[in-house]
Structure formats: C-alpha cells, structure tokens
Motif scaffolding. Structure first.
Motif, mmCIF file in Angstrom:
data_model
loop_
_atom_site.group_PDB
_atom_site.id
_atom_site.type_symbol
_atom_site.label_atom_id
_atom_site.label_comp_id
_atom_site.label_asym_id
_atom_site.label_seq_id
_atom_site.Cartn_x
_atom_site.Cartn_y
_atom_site.Cartn_z
ATOM 1 N N UNK A 105 0.790 -1.222 0.000
ATOM 2 C CA UNK A 105 0.000 0.000 0.000
ATOM 3 C C UNK A 105 0.824 1.275 0.000
ATOM 4 N N UNK A 106 2.144 1.156 -0.098
ATOM 5 C CA UNK A 106 3.022 2.327 -0.044
ATOM 6 C C UNK A 106 3.169 2.996 -1.410
ATOM 7 N N UNK A 107 3.548 4.268 -1.372
ATOM 8 C CA UNK A 107 3.999 4.934 -2.597
ATOM 9 C C UNK A 107 5.495 4.649 -2.748
ATOM 10 N N UNK A 108 5.953 4.587 -4.009
ATOM 11 C CA UNK A 108 7.338 4.180 -4.283
ATOM 12 C C UNK A 108 8.095 5.259 -5.057
ATOM 13 N N UNK A 141 5.035 -10.712 -6.045
ATOM 14 C CA UNK A 141 4.449 -10.665 -4.704
ATOM 15 C C UNK A 141 2.937 -10.428 -4.747
ATOM 16 N N UNK A 142 2.397 -10.179 -5.942
ATOM 17 C CA UNK A 142 0.957 -10.074 -6.088
ATOM 18 C C UNK A 142 0.377 -8.671 -6.069
ATOM 19 N N UNK A 143 1.187 -7.649 -6.322
ATOM 20 C CA UNK A 143 0.629 -6.294 -6.366
ATOM 21 C C UNK A 143 1.393 -5.431 -7.366
ATOM 22 N N UNK A 144 0.793 -4.313 -7.728
ATOM 23 C CA UNK A 144 1.413 -3.336 -8.621
ATOM 24 C C UNK A 144 1.825 -2.131 -7.777
ATOM 25 N N UNK A 145 3.099 -1.759 -7.774
ATOM 26 C CA UNK A 145 3.530 -0.647 -6.922
ATOM 27 C C UNK A 145 3.006 0.693 -7.440
ATOM 28 N N UNK A 146 2.673 1.562 -6.515
ATOM 29 C CA UNK A 146 2.264 2.928 -6.854
ATOM 30 C C UNK A 146 3.534 3.775 -6.944
ATOM 31 N N UNK A 184 13.480 10.266 2.762
ATOM 32 C CA UNK A 184 13.660 10.950 4.046
ATOM 33 C C UNK A 184 12.529 11.930 4.336
ATOM 34 N N UNK A 185 11.964 12.516 3.278
ATOM 35 C CA UNK A 185 10.871 13.472 3.447
ATOM 36 C C UNK A 185 9.508 12.793 3.535
ATOM 37 N N UNK A 186 9.502 11.472 3.556
ATOM 38 C CA UNK A 186 8.248 10.742 3.708
ATOM 39 C C UNK A 186 7.412 10.659 2.453
ATOM 40 N N UNK A 187 8.048 10.863 1.289
ATOM 41 C CA UNK A 187 7.296 10.877 0.027
ATOM 42 C C UNK A 187 7.133 9.491 -0.585
ATOM 43 N N UNK A 188 7.721 8.483 0.027
ATOM 44 C CA UNK A 188 7.599 7.133 -0.483
ATOM 45 C C UNK A 188 8.692 6.238 0.077
ATOM 46 N N UNK A 239 12.323 -1.722 -13.722
ATOM 47 C CA UNK A 239 11.762 -2.952 -14.283
ATOM 48 C C UNK A 239 11.814 -4.081 -13.262
ATOM 49 N N UNK A 240 12.904 -4.144 -12.498
ATOM 50 C CA UNK A 240 13.002 -5.180 -11.471
ATOM 51 C C UNK A 240 11.984 -4.956 -10.355
ATOM 52 N N UNK A 241 11.791 -3.689 -9.957
ATOM 53 C CA UNK A 241 10.786 -3.387 -8.937
ATOM 54 C C UNK A 241 9.406 -3.865 -9.386
ATOM 55 N N UNK A 242 9.034 -3.548 -10.614
ATOM 56 C CA UNK A 242 7.735 -3.973 -11.132
ATOM 57 C C UNK A 242 7.630 -5.501 -11.167
ATOM 58 N N UNK A 243 8.727 -6.161 -11.568
ATOM 59 C CA UNK A 243 8.735 -7.626 -11.651
ATOM 60 C C UNK A 243 8.567 -8.244 -10.264
#
Length: 301
Positions: free
Chosen positions: A194-197, A215-220, A236-240, A206-210
């Motif tokens: 559920x996190x932003x990335x 793991x069964x989800x699509x990263x935001x 560090x600023x909490x943006x993801x 491409x590796x992150x998406x793979x």
C-alpha cells in the motif's frame, strides 16, 4: 614489404663498407649477409650496391634506401620499447565504464590498488547505466564495462562480450526513519503493497515492477529518478519508499532513512564485461584482476 632484418643488415653494410665487416658486426656469416642483400634487392626491384675495385658503392636506389634506413630502425626501436612497456605493465591505458554506485565503491578501491603497484597504468573513467554501458563496450568506446543484472528479467547482452561475475548485491527497502516497519530487522515486500514508491533507473524500475508482480501487487510509483541521493532525500521526506542496492548504502546513507533487507532475499548480480580479444591485453587483464580482488573483499552486499 621489406623484411626488418634485411633493413638492419643493409644499414650495417653501409656503415661498415663491406659484407664481411657487416657479418662480423652482426655475428652472421658472410654468405648469410650476401643472401639477405640479394633478397632485399629482389624486394626493392633494383641493385643496391655496385663493386668499385675492392670496395662497394651505393646505387641510386641504395642511396635512397639508406636515407630511410636509419629512420626505419629508430622507429622500430621506439615501437619495441613501447610494446615492452605495455606487455611488462610499465605503461598502458584502460577505459572503464561503470554505473554510478560501482564508480563510487568498487572502482576507487580498484584504482588505489592498481596505482600502488602499477602507477604508469592510466584508467579513463566513464559512466553509464546498463544496457548502454554494454553497448558502448560493443561499439569499442570502452575496454571494460561494469553492469548489473536481475534474476527473472531478460537481459540483452551483446553476444561478443565475455562476462566476469564479481559479486551479488543485496537489495534493501529504504524507509523513512519514523516508518513503523523501520523497527523490524527485515521487511517483506508484501508489507509494502500500500506504499507509494520512488523508482530508480529503468533497469531497477523494471526489477521493482517484476518483484512486486511476483508478490501479487502493482507498486504505486510516485517519483522516478536515476540519482541515488535524490531517492534517499525523497524517502527521508516521507514521500515514499524505495528498493535500493546495499552497495549504495555502503557509501551513501541519508541520516533520516532506514535500510532493511528484503525477505525473501533479493539480489542483483554485478559483473565486468569485456571483448574476448581484450582479455589478452595485459593492462586490461590487470584491471579485471584488481576488480575481482576488491569485489571478493566486499561485505554487507
């Protein structure tokens, strides 16, 4: 094309004034000198000497060749000295193309070891992410390329390149320092569904998406940047959150972020690539040996 041995003998005949004297100076027999001069005359297509009494005189062709012989021999001597310097590693130049985190970790240690033992070896540093770094190697724009690959992804490596594996680099999840998962020793990728990335270079993205798909989800993916420091600053600023190699954290860690290993473990493979024929070049082979030594001593990756 003239035989260099014949030019050397011809030069000695001119200097000493006779075949016999040239044979003594060179340690040859007089018939051997005669045969070499006959062979050189066949290559030239004209006599080089004429008999004058008991002596010898250069023909017009002989005089022309004599004017060039000294320069030819000097050039050959200089070439031989340079080749000796290169093969004995007293000199040499290697163009090394690497991705940013390797240029900040593996490469400086490698060059420090190299400079201590072989200060005349010069290394030109270039920087590109793969696959462009591999394309530059295939085009002859560098001599060694450092690149990384991820398991499960198809990698387009030119077939003429030889791969020399160096190390496996642990991937970590980068979290804001106050994130609730930062208290854990390891983090599961599914815990971050559920996190932003913040995503990195195209190959890392491409590796992150793979991995997220596995793991069964699509990263935001909220932000994308190739700059490792920018990735950490955004986290560090909490943006993801981000997925980042441990090699980066070995030399760069923002005070307000926390890096945690993934469970199950995920790694990228770091290798050196070279054209097969370049493996026989002493300076290139030496740089590869030093890279292997430094990579073998790396810990925490």
């Amino acid at each position: 094309m003239f035989d260099s041995r014949h030019i050397k003998t011809f030069h000695e005949v001119v200097r000493t004034g006779s075949y016999t004297a040239a044979a003594r100076a060179l340690g040859y027999t007089q018939p051997a000198v005669t045969q070499q001069m006959k062979a050189l005359e066949r290559d030239v297509g004209s006599p080089l000497f004429v008999r004058v009494g008991r002596g010898m005189r250069l023909t017009e062709a002989g005089e022309a060749l004599s004017r060039h012989a000294t320069a030819i021999l000097d050039s050959m001597s200089a070439a031989q000295e340079q080749m000796n310097a290169l093969t004995r590693l007293r000199a040499g130049r290697v163009r090394l193309c690497a991705f940013p985190s390797a240029n900040s970790t593996l490469v400086p240690e490698t060059l420090a070891r190299l400079t201590a033992e072989h200060p005349a070896i010069r290394v030109d540093l270039l920087e590109n992410e793969p696959p462009e770094s591999l394309r530059r190697l295939a085009r002859g724009e560098c001599d060694i390329s450092l690149a990384f690959t991820y398991p499960g992804l198809h990698e387009d490596v030119p077939e003429e390149l030889v791969e020399i594996p160096l190390l496996e680099d642990q991937l970590t999840v980068l979290l804001p320092g106050g994130h609730h998962l930062a208290r854990r020793r390891v983090v599961r990728l599914t815990d971050l569904a559920g996190e932003r990335w913040i995503a990195g270079c195209p190959r890392c993205r491409a590796n992150l998406l793979h991995e997220c798909a596995e793991a069964g989800f699509v990263p935001d993916i909220a932000f994308m940047t190739d700059d490792n420091l920018a990735v950490q600053s955004l986290v560090a600023e909490g943006l993801g959150v981000a997925m980042i190699p441990a090699l980066v954290l070995n030399f760069m860690r923002h005070a307000k972020v926390a890096g945690r290993p993934l469970q199950p473990a995920s790694r990228r493979k770091i290798s050196a690539y070279v054209l097969k024929e370049h493996l026989r070049i002493p300076a290139t082979a030496l740089v590869l040996d030093e890279l292997r030594t430094v990579a073998a001593n790396k810990t925490g990756c």
